[in-house]
Design a protein around this motif. Structure first.
Motif, PDB file in Angstrom:
ATOM      1  N   SER A 112       0.983  -1.117  -0.021  1.00 21.03           N
ATOM      2  CA  SER A 112      -0.081   0.044  -0.049  1.00 21.03           C
ATOM      3  C   SER A 112       0.910   1.248  -0.002  1.00 21.03           C
ATOM      4  N   SER A 113       1.697   1.386   0.972  1.00 20.93           N
ATOM      5  CA  SER A 113       2.755   2.322   1.054  1.00 20.93           C
ATOM      6  C   SER A 113       3.989   1.840   0.761  1.00 20.93           C
ATOM      7  N   ASN A 114       4.105   0.512   1.136  1.00 23.80           N
ATOM      8  CA  ASN A 114       5.298  -0.217   0.995  1.00 23.80           C
ATOM      9  C   ASN A 114       4.930  -1.793   1.287  1.00 23.80           C
ATOM     10  N   VAL A 115       5.600  -2.579   1.259  1.00 23.29           N
ATOM     11  CA  VAL A 115       5.344  -4.096   1.470  1.00 23.29           C
ATOM     12  C   VAL A 115       5.275  -4.345   3.164  1.00 23.29           C
ATOM     13  N   LYS A 116       4.225  -4.686   3.350  1.00 26.15           N
ATOM     14  CA  LYS A 116       3.757  -5.153   4.544  1.00 26.15           C
ATOM     15  C   LYS A 116       3.281  -6.379   4.872  1.00 26.15           C
ATOM     16  N   LYS A 157       7.545  -9.959  10.989  1.00 34.73           N
ATOM     17  CA  LYS A 157       7.887  -8.552  11.455  1.00 34.73           C
ATOM     18  C   LYS A 157       9.264  -8.041  11.481  1.00 34.73           C
ATOM     19  N   ASP A 158      10.027  -8.906  11.773  1.00 37.25           N
ATOM     20  CA  ASP A 158      11.335  -8.574  11.980  1.00 37.25           C
ATOM     21  C   ASP A 158      12.130  -8.479  10.532  1.00 37.25           C
ATOM     22  N   HIS A 159      11.293  -8.807   9.642  1.00 41.24           N
ATOM     23  CA  HIS A 159      11.852  -8.967   8.118  1.00 41.24           C
ATOM     24  C   HIS A 159      11.253  -8.125   7.015  1.00 41.24           C
ATOM     25  N   VAL A 160      10.220  -7.717   7.684  1.00 36.61           N
ATOM     26  CA  VAL A 160       9.264  -6.734   6.600  1.00 36.61           C
ATOM     27  C   VAL A 160       8.460  -5.743   7.552  1.00 36.61           C
ATOM     28  N   ALA A 161       7.962  -4.653   7.015  1.00 35.15           N
ATOM     29  CA  ALA A 161       7.059  -3.854   7.882  1.00 35.15           C
ATOM     30  C   ALA A 161       5.796  -4.488   8.035  1.00 35.15           C
ATOM     31  N   ASP A 162       5.177  -3.740   9.144  1.00 30.88           N
ATOM     32  CA  ASP A 162       3.570  -4.152   9.528  1.00 30.88           C
ATOM     33  C   ASP A 162       2.759  -3.200   9.595  1.00 30.88           C
ATOM     34  N   LYS A 163       3.400  -1.875   9.294  1.00 34.14           N
ATOM     35  CA  LYS A 163       2.590  -0.884   9.201  1.00 34.14           C
ATOM     36  C   LYS A 163       2.364  -0.038   7.716  1.00 34.14           C
ATOM     37  N   LEU A 186      11.036 -14.497   2.482  1.00 36.22           N
ATOM     38  CA  LEU A 186      10.261 -14.632   3.826  1.00 36.22           C
ATOM     39  C   LEU A 186      10.206 -16.039   4.493  1.00 36.22           C
ATOM     40  N   MET A 187      10.044 -17.098   3.435  1.00 34.43           N
ATOM     41  CA  MET A 187       9.681 -18.277   3.718  1.00 34.43           C
ATOM     42  C   MET A 187      10.477 -19.049   4.933  1.00 34.43           C
ATOM     43  N   PRO A 188      11.697 -18.950   4.964  1.00 34.69           N
ATOM     44  CA  PRO A 188      12.611 -19.280   5.782  1.00 34.69           C
ATOM     45  C   PRO A 188      12.169 -18.758   7.313  1.00 34.69           C
ATOM     46  N   TYR A 189      11.624 -17.737   7.429  1.00 34.76           N
ATOM     47  CA  TYR A 189      11.453 -16.981   8.861  1.00 34.76           C
ATOM     48  C   TYR A 189       9.793 -17.505   9.308  1.00 34.76           C
ATOM     49  N   ILE A 190       9.220 -18.516   8.599  1.00 37.32           N
ATOM     50  CA  ILE A 190       7.878 -18.700   9.074  1.00 37.32           C
ATOM     51  C   ILE A 190       8.037 -19.763  10.245  1.00 37.32           C
ATOM     52  N   PRO A 191       7.563 -19.550  11.260  1.00 37.90           N
ATOM     53  CA  PRO A 191       7.429 -20.485  12.430  1.00 37.90           C
ATOM     54  C   PRO A 191       7.386 -21.908  12.156  1.00 37.90           C
ATOM     55  N   ASP A 192       8.104 -22.866  12.534  1.00 38.42           N
ATOM     56  CA  ASP A 192       7.939 -24.331  12.351  1.00 38.42           C
ATOM     57  C   ASP A 192       6.593 -24.724  12.414  1.00 38.42           C
ATOM     58  N   GLU A 193       5.697 -24.323  13.141  1.00 45.04           N
ATOM     59  CA  GLU A 193       4.245 -24.777  13.570  1.00 45.04           C
ATOM     60  C   GLU A 193       3.569 -24.374  12.251  1.00 45.04           C
ATOM     61  N   ALA A 194       3.896 -23.390  11.557  1.00 48.33           N
ATOM     62  CA  ALA A 194       3.131 -22.848  10.350  1.00 48.33           C
ATOM     63  C   ALA A 194       3.687 -23.195   8.777  1.00 48.33           C
TER      64      ALA A 194
END
Length: 264
Positions: A112-116, A157-163, A186-194
């Motif tokens: 929208s204003s950036n990738v979030k 959120k540690d690797h891409v904006a959330d706002k 971003l795939m490698p940063y997805i938690p194991d459970e997900a």
């Protein structure tokens, strides 16, 4: 002609461009048909979306007492990682929490204003993207409950904006991004459970908004302070009305205000 009612977020229809509807108790307006017309908005009073009383709106269309009591305004709404219905643990109302939390949720990327990164119920796609004013978006994970979506968003959120920067979004001062590339990055940063819920082969969704003229320096209308405003409507994006004089009015942020709207 004058329309009267309490503001709630505009209803939308996914088309090219997006169709917007302002729905009142006994009437509705197709806002797209008001483009290039003069619109007057007058503040009348407050009406809490829960109790219906004329009490100052605190947040999300609710008065202060309702905001701190009802399940629709609990912390897990804004912070899905706090969801506990999957543990059969109540926050404010377990029946309501199970109904909302224990259904498919999407973690997505939107530009929208950036990738979030964001989270929404599956049933709210693409409505959520429209409300954020995203011109492109992609689903990256589909999980069975809100908690898993929340911890996934938190990790990303540690690797891409959330706002979203609302001014940049409204000025349309944005660049196209390859969201498929972002998803893979971003795939490698997805938690194991997900990780098992990762969506690998989808494509971007593109959205077109009904805007004839974007504001150069958007200034937000505070209707509670100004009480009245009149201007020529030149666009609608996200949940914002955009006027010719650079004034913008966030319908979502003014839920619970009773208004008169006149069109000339």
């Amino acid at each position: 002609m004058t329309y009267h009612g309490v503001l709630t977020k505009m209803q939308t229809e996914f088309s090219q461009p997006i169709q917007y509807y302002l729905v009142f108790e006994n009437d509705f307006l197709n806002m797209n048909q008001l483009l290039d017309k003069t619109v007057s908005i007058r503040f009348v009073k407050f009406q809490c979306l829960n109790c219906g009383l004329d009490k100052p709106i605190y947040r999300q269309g609710f008065c202060k007492s309702c905001f701190f009591e009802i399940p629709q305004a609990a912390d897990w709404i804004m912070r899905p990682e706090l969801s506990t219905a999957h543990l059969d643990k109540e926050d404010r109302d377990l029946d309501y929490e199970k109904k909302v939390q224990l259904q498919p949720h999407i973690v997505y990327l939107a530009n929208s204003s950036n990738v979030k990164v964001g989270v929404t119920r599956k049933s709210q796609i693409p409505t959520r993207w429209i409300d954020q004013g995203a011109h492109e978006a992609i689903e990256i994970v589909e999980v069975p409950n809100r908690y898993l979506a929340g911890i996934t968003e938190l990790a990303l959120k540690d690797h891409v904006a959330d706002k979203t920067n609302w001014r940049t979004m409204l000025k349309n001062d944005i660049a196209d991004e390859d969201l498929v590339v972002w998803r893979e990055r971003l795939m490698p940063y997805i938690p194991d459970e997900a990780k098992v819920y990762f969506i690998a082969n989808n494509s971007e969704t593109h959205l077109e908004f009904p805007v004839h003229k974007y504001p150069e320096k958007p200034k937000s209308l505070n209707l509670k302070k100004e009480l009245n405003y009149t201007g020529k409507l030149t666009g609608i994006k996200g949940q914002y009305l955009i006027f010719e004089d650079n004034t913008v009015f966030n319908i979502r942020a003014n839920e619970g205000l009773v208004v008169d709207i006149s069109i000339t």
